[in-house]
Design a protein around this motif. Structure first.
Motif, short mmCIF file in Angstrom:
data_model
loop_
_atom_site.label_atom_id
_atom_site.label_comp_id
_atom_site.label_asym_id
_atom_site.label_seq_id
_atom_site.Cartn_x
_atom_site.Cartn_y
_atom_site.Cartn_z
N LEU A 28 0.83 -1.21 0.00
CA LEU A 28 0.00 0.00 0.00
C LEU A 28 0.86 1.26 0.00
O LEU A 28 0.51 2.25 -0.65
CB LEU A 28 -0.96 -0.01 1.19
CG LEU A 28 -2.03 -1.10 1.08
CD1 LEU A 28 -2.69 -1.38 2.42
CD2 LEU A 28 -3.09 -0.71 0.05
N GLU A 29 1.99 1.20 0.70
CA GLU A 29 2.88 2.37 0.69
C GLU A 29 3.47 2.58 -0.69
O GLU A 29 3.57 3.70 -1.18
CB GLU A 29 3.98 2.21 1.75
CG GLU A 29 3.45 2.62 3.12
CD GLU A 29 4.46 2.46 4.24
OE1 GLU A 29 5.56 1.92 3.99
OE2 GLU A 29 4.13 2.87 5.37
N LYS A 30 3.81 1.44 -1.33
CA LYS A 30 4.37 1.51 -2.69
C LYS A 30 3.36 2.17 -3.64
O LYS A 30 3.71 2.97 -4.50
CB LYS A 30 4.72 0.11 -3.17
CG LYS A 30 5.85 0.07 -4.16
CD LYS A 30 6.44 -1.33 -4.30
CE LYS A 30 5.44 -2.35 -4.77
NZ LYS A 30 5.88 -3.72 -4.78
N ALA A 31 2.08 1.82 -3.45
CA ALA A 31 1.04 2.35 -4.34
C ALA A 31 0.59 3.75 -3.90
O ALA A 31 -0.26 4.36 -4.56
CB ALA A 31 -0.14 1.40 -4.34
N GLY A 32 1.10 4.22 -2.76
CA GLY A 32 0.74 5.57 -2.28
C GLY A 32 -0.69 5.68 -1.80
O GLY A 32 -1.34 6.71 -1.99
N ILE A 33 -1.18 4.61 -1.18
CA ILE A 33 -2.57 4.64 -0.69
C ILE A 33 -2.56 4.78 0.83
O ILE A 33 -1.88 4.02 1.53
CB ILE A 33 -3.31 3.32 -1.07
CG1 ILE A 33 -3.33 3.15 -2.60
CG2 ILE A 33 -4.72 3.29 -0.50
CD1 ILE A 33 -3.83 1.80 -3.07
N ALA A 34 -3.32 5.78 1.35
CA ALA A 34 -3.43 5.92 2.81
C ALA A 34 -4.31 4.78 3.31
O ALA A 34 -5.35 4.50 2.70
CB ALA A 34 -4.07 7.26 3.14
#
Ligand code: UDP
Ligand code: MG
Length: 312
Positions: A28-34
Motif C-alpha cells: 500500500l505504501e508503494k502504491a501511495g494509498i493511505a
C-alpha cells in the motif's frame, strides 16, 4: 485524500498476523494509498492478540479488536466494518490467501466509481471433491435466493463507505456477509483472483462445519427449505389422491383392495415427511428465537488504536 480500511478477521493466526501486516504495508505504501488495517482477533487461543499488538507498535495504522471469545468469522467481519473509518473498506482473510495485488486492482475500480467490488475465485485452492460438490449445491440455492450469481463468491471484497453503512444498518444477528453485500445493491463489479496456498497455520473449516454453516446461512437468508416442505406436502397429497381413485375403481369393480404392506408404507412415509417438515419449521423458529433475544453479535473485550490498548 481518501483512506482505505482493510478488515482482517483472525482466528488462531499467530503465524500470519505479522507477515500479513508487513506485506500489506509494503504494497500500500508503494502504491501511495493511505490505509488502516483493522485486525479482529476472534477469541484466538494462541498468541494472535500479542502479534496484533506487536504489529500496532510497528505501524500506527493498525487497529486491533479483541473478542471475549470466538464468535465466528461473520461476527469478526461485522465488528471490523463497525470500527473501520476509511472512505472505502476492504475485507480479506488474514492468511494472505487473498492476493494483495488484487486489492490494488479493486482500489483502482473503486476510484473509477464502482461501489461494490466482489472478489471471485478463479481457482478454489486445495479442496476435497465432497467439499466442492457441497459448495456448488449451497451456492446454487443462495444464488436463487439472492437473484445474483454467487458461484465462486468469497468474502474478499471492497466496498464504498455508503455500502458499509447500509450493511451495518441491517439488524439481524445471523448475518451472511457474502450475500448481504450483494443484497444491498449499488454499482457492482467483479475481479477474479486465484486463491493462494496458505503459508502457515491451518484452515479453520472442516467439511462438517461448512455443511452446518451452509445450512445456517440458507435458513438465515432464504425460505427455500419451507418451499421444499410445501412442495413435498403437495406431492404426497397427489400420490394419496391417485391411490384413493385407484382403490375406489377397484372397489366398484367388485374387488376389495388388499395391501396391509402398502398401508404401512404410506403411513410411515407420511409420518416421516411430517417429522422432517416439523424439523425444518422448528429450525426457523429457533432462528426467530435467537433473533428476538436481541443479544449482541459479538462482545469486544479490548481495542487497540493509536496510542495503546483500551479495555472495554
Ligand atoms: N476466521 C475467523 N473466525 C473463525 C474462523 C476463521 O475470524 O472462527 C478467519 C481466519 O483467521 C481467516 C479467515 O477467517 O483469516 C478464513 O479462514 P480460513 O483460512 O481458516 O478458511 P479457508 O481459507 O480455509 O476457507
Ligand atoms: Mg484461508
Amino acid at each position: 485524500m481518501s483512506r482505505l480500511s482493510i478488515v482482517l478477521p483472525a482466528y488462531n493466526e499467530e503465524l500470519m498476523v505479522g507477515k500479513t501486516c508487513k506485506v500489506l504495508k509494503e504494497e500500500l505504501e508503494k502504491a501511495g494509498i493511505a490505509y488502516e488495517l483493522v485486525l479482529v482477533d476472534d477469541g484466538s487461543k494462541d498468541h494472535t492478540w500479542e502479534e496484533i499488538k506487536k504489529a500496532g507498535f510497528k505501524d500506527a495504522n493498525v487497529v486491533g479488536i479483541h473478542f471475549s471469545r470466538n464468535f465466528g468469522k461473520e461476527a469478526a467481519i461485522c465488528a471490523g466494518l463497525a470500527q473501520a473509518e476509511g472512505d472505502v473498506v476492504a475485507v480479506m482473510d488474514c492468511d494472505l490467501q487473498h492476493p494483495p495485488e488484487t486489492l490494488l486492482q479493486m482500489y483502482a475500480l473503486w476510484q473509477k466509481g464502482y461501489e461494490v467490488i466482489e472478489g471471485v475465485k478463479l481457482s478454489r485452492g486445495k479442496e476435497s471433491v465432497l467439499h466442492k460438490e457441497c459448495a456448488g449445491f449451497f451456492y446454487g440455492i443462495m444464488s436463487k435466493a439472492t437473484g445474483i450469481d454467487m458461484k465462486n463468491a468469497s468474502d474478499f471484497k471492497m466496498m464504498d463507505r455508503k455500502v458499509v453503512d447500509s450493511i451495518l444498518s441491517m439488524p439481524e444477528r445471523n448475518m451472511f456477509f457474502r450475500a448481504e453485500s450483494a443484497w444491498v445493491g449499488y454499482k457492482t463489479t467483479t475481479v477474479g483472483f486465484y486463491v493462494q496456498e496458505r503459508e502457515a497455520g491451518e484452515s479453520k473449516w472442516s467439511t462438517w462445519s461448512l455443511i452446518k454453516y451452509a445450512f445456517t446461512n440458507i435458513v438465515a437468508f432464504t425460505t427455500v427449505p419451507l418451499q421444499f416442505v410445501t412442495i413435498a406436502g403437495a406431492a404426497c397429497f397427489l400420490c394419496s389422491l391417485v391411490l384413493l381413485i385407484y382403490s375406489l375403481v377397484q372397489f366398484f369393480g367388485g374387488r376389495a383392495v388388499e395391501g396391509y404392506t402398502t398401508t404401512l408404507i404410506v403411513l410411515l412415509m407420511i409420518g416421516s415427511a411430517v417429522m422432517l417438515s416439523l424439523g425444518i419449521i422448528g429450525y426457523y423458529i429457533a432462528k426467530i428465537y435467537e433473533e428476538v433475544k436481541k443479544r449482541p453479535r459479538y462482545i469486544v473485550s479490548k481495542i487497540l488504536r493509536g496510542t495503546g490498548e483500551q479495555q472495554q
